[in-house]
Design an enzyme around this catalytic site. Sequence first.
Site, PDB file in Angstrom:
ATOM      1  N   HIS A 157     -40.318   2.953  12.851  1.00 15.43           N
ATOM      2  CA  HIS A 157     -41.184   3.013  11.684  1.00 15.43           C
ATOM      3  C   HIS A 157     -42.238   4.103  11.882  1.00 15.43           C
ATOM      4  O   HIS A 157     -42.469   4.582  12.997  1.00 15.43           O
ATOM      5  CB  HIS A 157     -41.868   1.653  11.481  1.00 15.43           C
ATOM      6  CG  HIS A 157     -41.971   1.248  10.041  1.00 15.43           C
ATOM      7  ND1 HIS A 157     -42.140   2.167   9.026  1.00 15.43           N
ATOM      8  CD2 HIS A 157     -41.948   0.022   9.443  1.00 15.43           C
ATOM      9  CE1 HIS A 157     -42.199   1.517   7.877  1.00 15.43           C
ATOM     10  NE2 HIS A 157     -42.085   0.234   8.094  1.00 15.43           N
ATOM     11  N   SER A 209     -38.814  13.265   4.245  1.00 14.14           N
ATOM     12  CA  SER A 209     -38.844  14.553   3.559  1.00 14.14           C
ATOM     13  C   SER A 209     -37.496  15.265   3.688  1.00 14.14           C
ATOM     14  O   SER A 209     -36.705  14.949   4.589  1.00 14.14           O
ATOM     15  CB  SER A 209     -39.937  15.430   4.166  1.00 14.14           C
ATOM     16  OG  SER A 209     -39.575  15.808   5.489  1.00 14.14           O
ATOM     17  N   GLU A 230     -32.387   9.229   2.195  1.00 12.82           N
ATOM     18  CA  GLU A 230     -33.143   9.078   0.941  1.00 12.82           C
ATOM     19  C   GLU A 230     -34.390   9.910   1.124  1.00 12.82           C
ATOM     20  O   GLU A 230     -35.292   9.540   1.875  1.00 12.82           O
ATOM     21  CB  GLU A 230     -33.454   7.599   0.688  1.00 12.82           C
ATOM     22  CG  GLU A 230     -33.901   7.317  -0.738  1.00 12.82           C
ATOM     23  CD  GLU A 230     -35.373   7.577  -0.957  1.00 12.82           C
ATOM     24  OE1 GLU A 230     -35.700   8.658  -1.525  1.00 12.82           O
ATOM     25  OE2 GLU A 230     -36.196   6.746  -0.572  1.00 12.82           O
ATOM     26  N   CYS A 264     -41.492   8.032  -3.621  1.00 18.47           N
ATOM     27  CA  CYS A 264     -40.486   9.086  -3.771  1.00 18.47           C
ATOM     28  C   CYS A 264     -39.945   9.120  -5.195  1.00 18.47           C
ATOM     29  O   CYS A 264     -39.683  10.192  -5.743  1.00 18.47           O
ATOM     30  CB  CYS A 264     -39.360   8.892  -2.765  1.00 18.47           C
ATOM     31  SG  CYS A 264     -38.594   7.263  -2.817  1.00 18.47           S
ATOM     32  N   GLU A 361     -42.875  18.570  -4.080  1.00 12.78           N
ATOM     33  CA  GLU A 361     -43.253  17.176  -4.318  1.00 12.78           C
ATOM     34  C   GLU A 361     -44.730  16.996  -4.003  1.00 12.78           C
ATOM     35  O   GLU A 361     -45.176  17.317  -2.898  1.00 12.78           O
ATOM     36  CB  GLU A 361     -42.422  16.241  -3.442  1.00 12.78           C
ATOM     37  CG  GLU A 361     -42.799  14.774  -3.620  1.00 12.78           C
ATOM     38  CD  GLU A 361     -41.925  13.832  -2.819  1.00 12.78           C
ATOM     39  OE1 GLU A 361     -41.681  12.711  -3.285  1.00 12.78           O
ATOM     40  OE2 GLU A 361     -41.477  14.227  -1.727  1.00 12.78           O
TER      41      GLU A 361
END
Length: 459
Positions: A157, A209, A230, A264, A361
């Site tokens: 994580h 990313s 993802e 996202c 983004e």
Amino acid sequence: MSRSRQTINPATEETLATYTLMSRDEANQVIEHTHEAFLQWRKTSFAERAELLRKVASLIRERKDDYAALMTKEMGKTLASGKQECELCAAICEYAAEHGADELAEQTRDLRGGRALISYQPIGVIYGIQPWNFPLYQVIRYSADNLMVGNTVLLKHAGNVWGMALEVEKLYRDAGLPEHAFRTLLIDHDTSDAVIEHRLVRGVTLTGSPAAGADIAQKAAKVLKKTVLELGSNDAYLVLGDADIEKAVKFCVMGRINNTGQTCVAAKRFIVVDAVYDQFRNAFVEAMGKITVGDPTSQDTVMGPMARKDLRDKLHDQVQRSIEAGATCALGGEVPDRTGYYYPATVLENVKPGQPAYDDELFGPVAALIRVKDEEEAMRVANDSPFGLGGGIFSTDPERAIKLARDEFDTGMVNINGYNLAQPNLPFGGVKDSGYGREHGGFGMHEFVNIKSIMINEK
């Protein structure tokens, strides 16, 4: 090099906890244990796995106040948002429990002179590298499906949410999962690379990313391991000439400020046809200006702080560079002089190619307004992006919007006249630089399995 990491409360800037990193030898030992757990877990029935996941769902609901409080402390999510995340995670576990046996059921196929079976078999230890923005959901969404398949799971994580990382391991263990069938690795990037290469790790899934995705995909490909990625996005929401403007404003604001914009699949670019641009723009700026920013533990707070100082600084730099390149700031755009990593709801106009607000983004509460002539130009601009995760269309002609979404929108997901996050029964994932592979809706159960053909000759 320091062998410890600290978690910081982004609202108060106070240190929460200090964690000691595992050595490479310690990580290897965990992998060995997780593989040994796989050799037993793979022999369990679908019914046993489903029972485990239902227990996980029950425990998540029992502990949602505690989990939400921890998320708020570690990454600044509001308490209400944290509780919603817990409910989604419980629903994901229940969906996997309810539908796993059917999704993974053996199939029969014709075979000349006999018959054939297609069997979906678990493959082993699956390694997940996950971000901080949904500290529980990011883990549950890949681990629940893989445990239902019969695989076992490792987690790396993000370092700012290691408290939640350890809580998820405890959650699975308390629900009755064998001790090493889900393990959290408190490791650095170099050790993570070694985990990918380990002979007992059979697949890798990452949320992050595009740069991180490309790096991990290359490392996994070198050792011939499948990946699911993802990645980021710059989701476009189209407001057509026949849109219900009040509804469009409501859901576009919701889609931009959810989770302080650190999502996202958030709404990020708002592409509005000329006929309704001024009407939408004025109402949107007014609504964004009413967003309350403050203490994430307060019931009145809509947006808490951003998760880390470096993330806020990067966002502000993107805003400034967009303005320097010709964008105008209609709202916000300034770092507040206060304790905590706060950033206001911000609206940029005159957004064009060459500006970060158009090309990249913006992972925070910054909206990019883009004015276009008509529907055709709106769709062209929407697809003029390296990303392709989600998007949206507002129109009072749903059939026309469906046709655009299905035939023209180059993304993995499209909202029509609304804004939705992940749904347990629907596939989640994108195309282009937003990655590949799917999670949820049963699709995640087919990513890391051995689809085995068994041919039985009977004549």
